[in-house]
Design a protein around this motif. Structure first.
Motif, mmCIF file in Angstrom:
data_model
loop_
_atom_site.group_PDB
_atom_site.id
_atom_site.type_symbol
_atom_site.label_atom_id
_atom_site.label_comp_id
_atom_site.label_asym_id
_atom_site.label_seq_id
_atom_site.Cartn_x
_atom_site.Cartn_y
_atom_site.Cartn_z
ATOM 1 N N ALA A 157 24.466 -27.283 -18.132
ATOM 2 C CA ALA A 157 25.877 -26.574 -18.239
ATOM 3 C C ALA A 157 26.316 -25.704 -19.721
ATOM 4 C CB ALA A 157 26.715 -27.513 -17.999
ATOM 5 N N GLU A 158 25.573 -26.191 -20.564
ATOM 6 C CA GLU A 158 25.791 -25.784 -21.894
ATOM 7 C C GLU A 158 25.064 -24.372 -22.239
ATOM 8 O OE1 GLU A 158 27.554 -26.878 -25.182
ATOM 9 O OE2 GLU A 158 28.528 -27.389 -23.307
ATOM 10 N N ILE A 159 23.863 -24.360 -21.514
ATOM 11 C CA ILE A 159 23.136 -23.201 -21.327
ATOM 12 C C ILE A 159 23.843 -22.274 -20.662
ATOM 13 C CG2 ILE A 159 20.942 -22.190 -20.664
ATOM 14 C CD1 ILE A 159 19.374 -24.645 -21.394
ATOM 15 N N LEU A 160 24.530 -22.316 -19.583
ATOM 16 C CA LEU A 160 25.203 -21.370 -18.971
ATOM 17 C C LEU A 160 26.650 -21.063 -19.590
ATOM 18 C CD1 LEU A 160 24.835 -22.819 -15.326
ATOM 19 C CD2 LEU A 160 23.996 -20.618 -16.071
ATOM 20 N N LYS A 161 27.217 -22.046 -20.119
ATOM 21 C CA LYS A 161 28.368 -21.549 -20.616
ATOM 22 C C LYS A 161 28.199 -20.578 -22.027
ATOM 23 C CE LYS A 161 31.041 -25.867 -19.628
ATOM 24 N NZ LYS A 161 31.764 -26.979 -20.217
ATOM 25 N N ASN A 162 26.940 -20.862 -22.450
ATOM 26 C CA ASN A 162 26.716 -20.134 -23.765
ATOM 27 C C ASN A 162 25.926 -18.811 -23.484
ATOM 28 O OD1 ASN A 162 27.061 -20.515 -26.534
ATOM 29 N ND2 ASN A 162 24.962 -20.535 -26.898
ATOM 30 N N ASP A 163 25.720 -18.647 -22.157
ATOM 31 C CA ASP A 163 25.204 -17.331 -21.540
ATOM 32 C C ASP A 163 23.842 -17.185 -22.109
ATOM 33 O OD1 ASP A 163 25.407 -14.944 -20.284
ATOM 34 O OD2 ASP A 163 25.938 -13.533 -21.826
ATOM 35 N N GLU A 164 23.167 -18.250 -21.908
ATOM 36 C CA GLU A 164 21.729 -18.137 -22.322
ATOM 37 C C GLU A 164 20.866 -18.136 -21.180
ATOM 38 O OE1 GLU A 164 20.664 -21.314 -25.064
ATOM 39 O OE2 GLU A 164 22.601 -21.628 -25.775
ATOM 40 N N ALA A 165 21.602 -18.023 -19.875
ATOM 41 C CA ALA A 165 20.704 -17.926 -18.632
ATOM 42 C C ALA A 165 22.003 -17.468 -17.390
ATOM 43 C CB ALA A 165 20.171 -19.264 -18.035
#
Length: 552
Positions: A157-165
């Motif tokens: 969830a954090e990766i998606l929120k941070n636009d890393e994927a």
């Protein structure tokens, strides 16, 4: 921003897919039975085995019988392929996007032991799942004992929120192994009957196995999507294998998840409890629930009476069970419960035609690694800071020579040091030195990177298993063998209740740890983070650093 769950896959003792799982849950049928597949001497111990042999799994997956593949990997591939199909996507669809595959595990490929050098790096199991599924995704392995899979979802969830994927597949896989069956048995916490979570006569847990993965995207794509609206990772900072009397870590995890979701306690429709059936866990979790919800505790049940305790995979398996309960309008019964614990909660014995708008799933691990997640039927305006911060390395200490370990006497007693292995001594020393050098009593978060974890201790366990058999297992060694032992030991020593996670992805472990630390600080979730990279395979290496928020 709420992250959407667009596809699910699950395999466990109660079914090899979602439909079989729903049927068993609604009928109250446990999958915990006599041992059939694990070649253990302890046939007296009931377990939650997946009702398929390795050969049968390979046949269904189209993997040649001659190909050496661990059972953990086979279960992981089985659930991952389901999740991709359930999301209505193809492998080529995923490979055309920025994708990350995150898996939580502790056993990994260790059922292929005794070749520890080839099988002890958990990241290789994650890479194997990705390869066998035909994915080109970036890989990451989280190992925080029994909260591993839930922390994999939180990280996703954090990766998606941070636009890393653009898309993340996250979850966990765990197979039964002689190593952890005998380890738990040495701690005298396995029941010889089916477990009875939250019951006054509870006597321990039943181990299980399985896997579950979810496909996560930035926003909902279709009817039936559910949303991750709140979560928190905290540390009980109390003991390596026991929970505190008041459940402080669990309390902080649940309240943190509620705060992020920006909802009230009364908004929670159902809680899937960690509920292992051990005397310690169930009363500790009961007290934590009562601290959070007062005299209005929502419907609560543990589903471990169905699946057994699937350890590192439990967080994703139980999250998928929560999603199935939401979609089909029922509350799973807490099978086996008859008599309430004095001062404990009264679990639900099941309910049909239930409207579940927000459900909470708890997952607690050895070392006090406690995490909670909230799944909602619609996206919410979650309560999160939007200001961004810069970060920098404040101090750095490295230990590479055993002679440096003599400095440990400045920080702990000789008696305490004698109980530590070489790597634990080095990690403790580098952590304590860097904290002293920066004048920080305890950091806001502790993040650990390791390729092999407590290798020396673990090798002793496996060597003992090979040479002395299953009745020669050492509970002391087992308690010190999990990959998150280092990070949790530092938290316990410094009473650090903050975020705590361990990355085990080979040479990329430290890269993942640093990315996480900078992300925490950037989003205002921490001012100081203790990051450690610790390994002893080949050469002793222990590096600890403090990363701090830069004042603008």
């Amino acid at each position: 921003m709420s992250v959407a769950i667009h596809g699910i896959g699950i395999i466990s003792a109660i079914g090899k897919n979602a439909n079989e799982t729903i049927t068993h849950l609604r009928e109250g049928r446990s999958g915990v039975e006599r041992m059939r597949y694990l070649p253990s001497e302890h046939k007296e111990l009931p377990v939650g085995e997946v009702k398929m042999s390795n050969s049968e799994l390979k046949s269904e997956l189209g993997i040649p019988e001659s190909q050496v593949v661990s059972r953990t990997t086979l279960l992981g591939v089985y659930a991952t392929r389901q999740a991709i199909s359930n999301a209505g996507l193809s492998v080529s669809d995923i490979n055309s996007m920025r994708s990350v595959f995150i898996s939580g595990t502790t056993v990994g490929n260790m059922d292929l032991a005794p070749d520890i050098q080839a099988n002890w790096s958990l990241g290789s199991e994650t890479d194997d799942i990705v390869s066998l599924c035909g994915l080109n995704s970036e890989t990451c392995t989280v190992s925080t004992a029994c909260s591993s899979a839930l922390n994999a979802l939180i990280l996703g969830a954090e990766i998606l929120k941070n636009d890393e994927a653009d898309i993340v597949i996250a979850g966990g896989s765990e197979a039964l192994s002689l190593l952890h069956l005998n380890g738990f048995n040495s701690l005298l916490i396995l029941d010889h009957e089916r477990c009875r979570p939250f019951d006054d006569t509870r006597a321990g847990l039943n181990l299980g196995e399985g896997a579950a993965y979810v496909v996560m995207v930035k926003s909902g794509l279709a009817k039936g999507d559910v949303y991750i609206t709140g979560y928190a990772n905290r540390c009980d900072a109390f003991h390596q294998t026991a929970s505190s009397d008041d459940g402080e870590g669990a309390f902080q995890a649940m309240t943190g998840a509620l705060t992020m979701a920006n909802i009230k306690c009364d908004d929670i429709s159902y809680i899937n409890a960690h509920g292992t059936g051990t005397p310690n866990n169930d009363i500790s979790e009961s007290r934590a629930l009562q601290r959070v919800f007062g005299d209005r505790v929502p419907a609560v049940s543990s589903t471990k009476g169905y699946t057994g305790h699937t350890t590192s995979a439990s967080g994703s398996i139980e999250t998928v069970i929560c999603i199935l309960a939401m979609r089909h309008g029922f509350i799973p019964a807490n099978v086996g419960w008859k008599r309430q614990i004095d001062g404990g909660i009264t679990p639900s014995m099941g309910e049909e035609h239930a409207e579940l708008h927000h459900v909470m799933c708890n997952s607690f691990g050895f070392g006090g690694n406690d995490s909670s997640i909230i799944i909602s039927d619609s996206p919410l305006a979650t309560k999160e800071k939007i200001e961004r911060y810069d970060s920098e390395v404040m101090a750095d200490v490295t230990i590479t020579d055993e002679s440096q370990l003599n400095e440990l006497k400045e920080y702990i007693s000789p008696m305490a040091a004698r109980r530590m292995g070489k790597l634990m001594k080095a990690a403790t020393l580098s952590s304590m030195k860097v904290l002293k050098n920066t004048g920080i009593e305890k950091p806001d978060a502790i993040i650990t990177a390791t390729a092999f974890g407590m290798f020396e201790t673990s090798k002793k366990l496996l060597d003992g298993l090979v040479e002395g058999g299953e009745h020669s297992f050492s509970p002391t060694l087992f308690m010190q063998s999990t990959h998150n032992t280092i990070g949790s030991a530092v938290a316990i020593r410094n009473k650090c209740h903050g975020y705590n996670i361990t990355y085990v992805q080979g040479e990329k472990s430290m890269e993942w740890a640093l990315r996480d630390a900078h992300r925490l600080i950037s989003k205002g979730r921490a001012k100081t983070v203790l990051v450690g990279h610790h390994d002893e395979f080949g050469q002793l290496y222990s590096r600890s650093m403090i990363i701090k928020r830069v004042t603008k």
